[in-house]
Design a protein around this motif. Structure first.
Motif, PDB file in Angstrom:
ATOM      1  N   VAL A  92       0.821  -1.212   0.000  1.00 42.25           N
ATOM      2  CA  VAL A  92       0.000   0.000   0.000  1.00 42.25           C
ATOM      3  C   VAL A  92       0.852   1.257   0.000  1.00 42.25           C
ATOM      4  CG1 VAL A  92      -1.930  -1.082   1.172  1.00 42.25           C
ATOM      5  CG2 VAL A  92      -0.117  -0.063   2.520  1.00 42.25           C
ATOM      6  N   ALA A  94       2.687   4.400  -1.287  1.00 40.22           N
ATOM      7  CA  ALA A  94       2.476   5.324  -2.393  1.00 40.22           C
ATOM      8  C   ALA A  94       3.724   5.376  -3.247  1.00 40.22           C
ATOM      9  CB  ALA A  94       2.154   6.720  -1.847  1.00 40.22           C
ATOM     10  N   GLN A 120      -5.569  -3.982   3.580  1.00 34.45           N
ATOM     11  CA  GLN A 120      -4.837  -3.123   2.666  1.00 34.45           C
ATOM     12  C   GLN A 120      -5.163  -3.469   1.221  1.00 34.45           C
ATOM     13  OE1 GLN A 120      -2.815  -0.577   4.182  1.00 34.45           O
ATOM     14  NE2 GLN A 120      -4.176  -1.389   5.742  1.00 34.45           N
ATOM     15  N   ARG A 123      -2.754  -0.886  -4.478  1.00 35.40           N
ATOM     16  CA  ARG A 123      -1.792   0.211  -4.414  1.00 35.40           C
ATOM     17  C   ARG A 123      -2.474   1.402  -3.777  1.00 35.40           C
ATOM     18  NH1 ARG A 123       0.140   1.632 -10.224  1.00 35.40           N
ATOM     19  NH2 ARG A 123       0.774   3.506  -9.104  1.00 35.40           N
ATOM     20  N   ARG A 124      -1.701   2.211  -3.118  1.00 40.78           N
ATOM     21  CA  ARG A 124      -2.251   3.448  -2.573  1.00 40.78           C
ATOM     22  C   ARG A 124      -1.995   4.544  -3.595  1.00 40.78           C
ATOM     23  NH1 ARG A 124      -1.154   6.306   3.303  1.00 40.78           N
ATOM     24  NH2 ARG A 124      -2.373   8.191   2.888  1.00 40.78           N
ATOM     25  N   TYR A 193      -7.635   7.561   0.989  1.00 42.12           N
ATOM     26  CA  TYR A 193      -7.576   6.766  -0.235  1.00 42.12           C
ATOM     27  C   TYR A 193      -8.551   7.264  -1.290  1.00 42.12           C
ATOM     28  CZ  TYR A 193      -5.201   3.714   3.066  1.00 42.12           C
ATOM     29  OH  TYR A 193      -4.349   3.221   4.029  1.00 42.12           O
ATOM     30  N   GLY A 235      -9.462   1.707  -0.537  1.00 46.04           N
ATOM     31  CA  GLY A 235      -9.647   2.208  -1.892  1.00 46.04           C
ATOM     32  C   GLY A 235     -10.788   1.543  -2.632  1.00 46.04           C
TER      33      GLY A 235
END
Length: 346
Positions: A92, A94, A120, A123-124, A193, A235
């Motif tokens: 996660v 960035a 989680q 991807r963040r 997110y 997300g």
């Protein structure tokens, strides 16, 4: 003279008898050898016919009995239990960030993640959501058998920076009446997110309304139309918010579209990962004129979803979704294009 002759005859008889005895002895020896029982013949002569000793069966002693005592064998060691497979954890961090190192053995982590926290995600992404707006939409539909029809829809996006609502109403107009074919509504909050749905509802013509619940305290996604439950990934989105979340990703940093965009999407009965890929830059015709867009696509994924979803985002118009197209496996095609838009105050 007579005495000498008698002596000679006795001598010959004696010699003849001895010769006969020698011959018999030789015959006896040959017989014993051929029978391989010499040890059984204790005397050279007996009362048996022919004067030969019949062979006697030799007595053989029984073989010694060996008592077998099996030795106890050590039991084989049980195989070691297999280690539990490591859970698939999605990173996660960035872009530009590095994941925190694992705690050393015996060390206590500084902060434990609560069990009921949302899991989680893939991807963040950096997200800068577009401002509130309402949209008029033209709908074109081509069925698998070639039948064409048109309709209209309204789409709205409203946020105050902490909460949001998003909705879609689609239908067809017949003379003076309008028939709603589809109604979507989503509401929730805004977090680190991006869009964080709480409840998503969907109503189709001649079908009951369904609801999808994003349970952030429990970390699950549940459904009114199904008993299924899915882990809630950070997300996660629903069908009404996906276009605006993608617009927020492009608005924050367009370079994020340089790789695939993975977003968990909760639908009416399940939650799946939508993988969007950048196709390129397209200029499309609309009632508002020519609009330069970035074209993203979610190709079919065998075993998960069979339709293709295409979204055109307009960088010059706050990255709003100017066109959305769904291509079904049967060949049916539905295209929604914005004809008019109006930004709204918070």
């Amino acid at each position: 003279m007579t005495g000498k002759l008698a002596m000679k005859l006795d001598t010959r008889s004696l010699i003849g008898g001895r010769m006969k005895s020698v011959r018999l002895t030789l015959l006896y020896s040959l017989w014993c050898l051929s029978a391989a029982v010499l040890s059984a013949c204790s005397t050279p002569f007996c009362d048996a016919p022919g004067g030969l000793c019949a062979p006697q069966t030799a007595k053989t002693s029984a073989p010694p009995v060996i008592e077998y005592k099996p030795q106890p064998q050590p039991l084989p060691k049980p195989p070691p239990e297999p280690e539990a497979p490591a859970a698939e954890v999605f990173a996660v961090t960035a872009p530009g960030e590095t994941a925190a190192p694992a705690a050393a053995d015996g060390a206590t982590p500084s902060a434990a993640v609560p069990v009921d926290a949302p899991r989680q995600g893939g991807r963040r992404y950096k997200v800068n959501l577009p401002p509130s707006a309402s949209f008029d939409v033209h709908v074109d539909r081509v069925d698998a058998d070639g039948t064409k029809w048109t309709g209209s829809a309204t789409m709205s996006w409203h946020t105050d920076g902490s909460h949001y609502t998003a909705s879609v109403q689609a239908g067809v107009s017949l003379l003076i009446a309008r028939i709603n074919l589809l109604s979507l509504r989503s509401e929730g909050t805004i977090d680190d997110y991006g869009i964080a749905p709480a409840t998503f509802t969907e109503k189709r013509a001649r079908r009951s309304e369904t609801a999808t619940h994003f349970n952030r305290d429990a970390g699950t996604i549940t459904f009114s139309a199904s008993e299924a439950s899915y882990p809630l990934l950070v997300g996660a989105q629903d069908k009404a918010t996906v276009p605006f979340q993608l617009g927020g990703i492009g608005r924050a940093d367009v370079n994020q579209f340089g790789s695939d965009i993975d977003i968990q999407v909760g639908e009416d009965k399940e939650a799946t990962i939508f993988r969007f890929q950048l196709v390129g830059e397209d200029e499309i015709e609309t009632d508002m004129g020519k609009v330069v867009t970035w074209h993203l696509t979610r190709p079919p994924k065998p075993g998960t979803y069979s339709s293709r979803l295409d979204i055109w985002l307009a960088p010059g118009l706050n990255w709003y979704p100017i066109r959305i197209r769904n291509t079904e496996a049967s060949g049916a095609l539905t295209t929604q294009t914005i004809t008019k838009m109006k930004e709204l105050s918070k």
